[in-house]
Structures are given as C-alpha cells and as structure tokens.
Design a protein around this motif. Structure first.
Motif, mmCIF file in Angstrom:
data_model
loop_
_atom_site.group_PDB
_atom_site.id
_atom_site.type_symbol
_atom_site.label_atom_id
_atom_site.label_comp_id
_atom_site.label_asym_id
_atom_site.label_seq_id
_atom_site.Cartn_x
_atom_site.Cartn_y
_atom_site.Cartn_z
ATOM 1 N N UNK A 198 0.621 -1.399 -0.140
ATOM 2 C CA UNK A 198 0.092 0.218 0.147
ATOM 3 C C UNK A 198 0.874 1.168 0.017
ATOM 4 N N UNK A 199 0.265 2.502 0.428
ATOM 5 C CA UNK A 199 0.981 3.740 0.265
ATOM 6 C C UNK A 199 1.146 4.406 1.648
ATOM 7 N N UNK A 200 2.087 5.410 1.646
ATOM 8 C CA UNK A 200 2.367 6.310 2.840
ATOM 9 C C UNK A 200 1.295 6.803 3.499
ATOM 10 N N UNK A 201 1.582 7.271 4.664
ATOM 11 C CA UNK A 201 0.354 7.894 5.429
ATOM 12 C C UNK A 201 -0.571 6.697 6.108
ATOM 13 N N UNK A 202 -1.157 6.065 5.130
ATOM 14 C CA UNK A 202 -2.037 5.097 5.642
ATOM 15 C C UNK A 202 -1.495 3.970 6.393
ATOM 16 N N UNK A 203 -0.518 3.691 5.841
ATOM 17 C CA UNK A 203 0.698 2.503 6.434
ATOM 18 C C UNK A 203 1.290 2.966 7.844
ATOM 19 N N UNK A 204 1.653 4.298 7.854
ATOM 20 C CA UNK A 204 2.256 4.894 8.896
ATOM 21 C C UNK A 204 1.343 4.979 10.127
ATOM 22 N N UNK A 205 -0.051 5.549 9.781
ATOM 23 C CA UNK A 205 -1.011 5.480 10.758
ATOM 24 C C UNK A 205 -1.273 4.236 11.380
ATOM 25 N N UNK A 206 -1.448 3.183 10.482
ATOM 26 C CA UNK A 206 -1.850 1.756 10.753
ATOM 27 C C UNK A 206 -0.903 1.149 11.671
ATOM 28 N N UNK A 207 0.673 1.068 11.177
ATOM 29 C CA UNK A 207 1.469 0.593 12.140
ATOM 30 C C UNK A 207 1.765 1.201 13.487
ATOM 31 N N UNK A 208 1.529 2.149 13.338
ATOM 32 C CA UNK A 208 1.657 3.047 14.939
ATOM 33 C C UNK A 208 0.222 2.772 15.692
ATOM 34 N N UNK A 209 -0.784 2.625 15.002
ATOM 35 C CA UNK A 209 -2.216 2.309 15.759
ATOM 36 C C UNK A 209 -2.009 0.941 16.307
ATOM 37 N N UNK A 210 -1.635 -0.302 15.294
ATOM 38 C CA UNK A 210 -1.778 -1.505 15.685
ATOM 39 C C UNK A 210 -0.561 -2.050 16.166
ATOM 40 N N UNK A 211 0.451 -1.393 15.974
ATOM 41 C CA UNK A 211 1.706 -2.091 16.385
ATOM 42 C C UNK A 211 2.131 -1.492 17.979
ATOM 43 N N UNK A 212 3.154 -2.020 18.375
ATOM 44 C CA UNK A 212 3.670 -1.719 19.845
ATOM 45 C C UNK A 212 4.986 -0.895 19.956
ATOM 46 N N UNK A 213 5.252 -0.637 18.813
ATOM 47 C CA UNK A 213 6.567 0.292 18.619
ATOM 48 C C UNK A 213 6.600 1.271 17.615
ATOM 49 N N UNK A 214 6.704 2.501 18.273
ATOM 50 C CA UNK A 214 6.441 3.860 17.355
ATOM 51 C C UNK A 214 7.613 3.632 16.115
ATOM 52 N N UNK A 215 7.021 3.872 14.943
ATOM 53 C CA UNK A 215 7.759 4.152 13.750
ATOM 54 C C UNK A 215 7.300 5.423 13.318
ATOM 55 N N UNK A 216 8.246 6.369 13.052
ATOM 56 C CA UNK A 216 8.208 7.680 12.730
ATOM 57 C C UNK A 216 7.855 7.649 11.099
ATOM 58 N N UNK A 217 8.527 6.956 10.215
ATOM 59 C CA UNK A 217 8.190 6.786 8.862
ATOM 60 C C UNK A 217 8.704 5.778 8.327
ATOM 61 N N UNK A 218 7.781 4.946 7.376
ATOM 62 C CA UNK A 218 7.916 3.802 6.795
ATOM 63 C C UNK A 218 8.285 4.400 5.271
ATOM 64 N N UNK A 219 9.574 3.974 5.002
ATOM 65 C CA UNK A 219 10.192 4.447 3.741
ATOM 66 C C UNK A 219 9.744 3.492 2.800
ATOM 67 N N UNK A 220 9.844 3.977 1.390
ATOM 68 C CA UNK A 220 9.446 3.344 0.127
ATOM 69 C C UNK A 220 10.230 1.950 0.338
ATOM 70 N N UNK A 221 9.483 0.775 0.220
ATOM 71 C CA UNK A 221 9.808 -0.541 0.125
ATOM 72 C C UNK A 221 10.124 -1.163 1.619
#
Length: 162
Positions: free
Chosen positions: A109-132
């Motif tokens: 999928x794509x930026x923003x949606x991924x960043x929001x999802x992994x921070x909402x559903x994961x237990x480790x903060x991730x500032x930015x998911x890079x391409x790939x």
C-alpha cells in the motif's frame, strides 16, 4: 495468532508528466529495492498465505516482484482498488475483511495510511515507513476482524541491507 506484513510500495518515478498518480511506475532504484527486500523477507519468514496490493501501478509492480521472489502465483495476487488511499481506513477495512483461513497476509500500500496503521496497531513507534519498507505485526486474536494492538516484530528498510 495472525501475522501481517505491510509493505510500502518501492520508489516511484515522477519523471513522466501527464500521467495520473495511480499510473506512476517504479524507478530503477525502486525495482532494485523491491527485489532486495523481497529476498531479505523471504529468508526471514515463511511465505504469507495471501498477497494483496493496491491497484496503483507502483504498488502492484512492487507486489509482483515480491510474488516472483516468494514463488507466489501471480494469478493469486489480490488487487484492491480501495487500498489506493492515503488514509488507514481502507487498510483497516481490508485487514478486518481477511478470510480467517489465512493466518498470514502481506499487503502492499501507500504512505500515511501505512504509517498510521503500524503505529495504531503495533507496539513500537515508527516515525516513517520508507519506500519498500516492511513492517511485521503479530496479533493474538484468532479473527482478523477482531485485531487490536499487536506486537511489532519486524521493521526492515532497504537502507539497512545495502
């Protein structure tokens, strides 16, 4: 237990004018990164039960490369137009609608949606998911529709493998 891998599409090209955003292709670097990261992931995990991609050219091309390197049949790749969204809403809906017969899934999928999802559903903060970039999440729930905050067990970015 359910396992989810979220992959942000590889680096896309902006050099073509006059094409719609959904049609933007991968750059050469993006193609190389998709091969690299799919091979890295393939060595680390079992093949996911289902591969699902946004209908955007760049996400779909990334998914096809992962299918190739995982030995996953291209004709089984699910394409979801609703994943061509930059909010996590459709990503959540897609995950919640997964067949419970699948214990693992990989979604492209794509930026923003991924960043929001992994921070909402994961237990480790991730500032930015890079391409790939690839994020792996494990959930204790038996049903995809019931997933809550899970364990972020995998965070892999191309820069760490070059």
């Amino acid at each position: 237990m359910k396992t989810l891998y979220i992959v942000r599409h590889a680096k896309s090209s902006w050099k073509y004018s006059g094409i719609n955003d959904i049609d933007r292709p991968l750059k050469k670097r993006g193609i190389k990164d998709a091969h690299l990261m799919s091979k890295v992931l393939n060595k680390m995990v079992d093949k996911p039960d289902v591969f699902i991609s946004s209908s955007a050219n760049r996400a779909l091309h990334t998914a096809v490369i992962f299918c190739e390197n995982f030995g996953f049949p291209h004709f089984n790749l699910q394409i979801k137009r609703q994943l061509y969204s930059f909010s996590d809403g459709y990503l959540v809906k897609t995950v919640n609608a997964l067949d419970d017969g699948f214990n693992s899934a990989i979604i492209f999928s794509h930026d923003h949606g991924i960043n929001t999802f992994v921070n909402e559903f994961g237990n480790r903060p991730i500032a930015h998911v890079t391409t790939c970039g690839i994020i792996g999440l494990k959930f204790k729930e038996k049903h995809w529709k019931n997933i809550r905050r899970g364990e972020t067990f995998l965070v892999e970015f191309p820069k760490n493998h070059k």
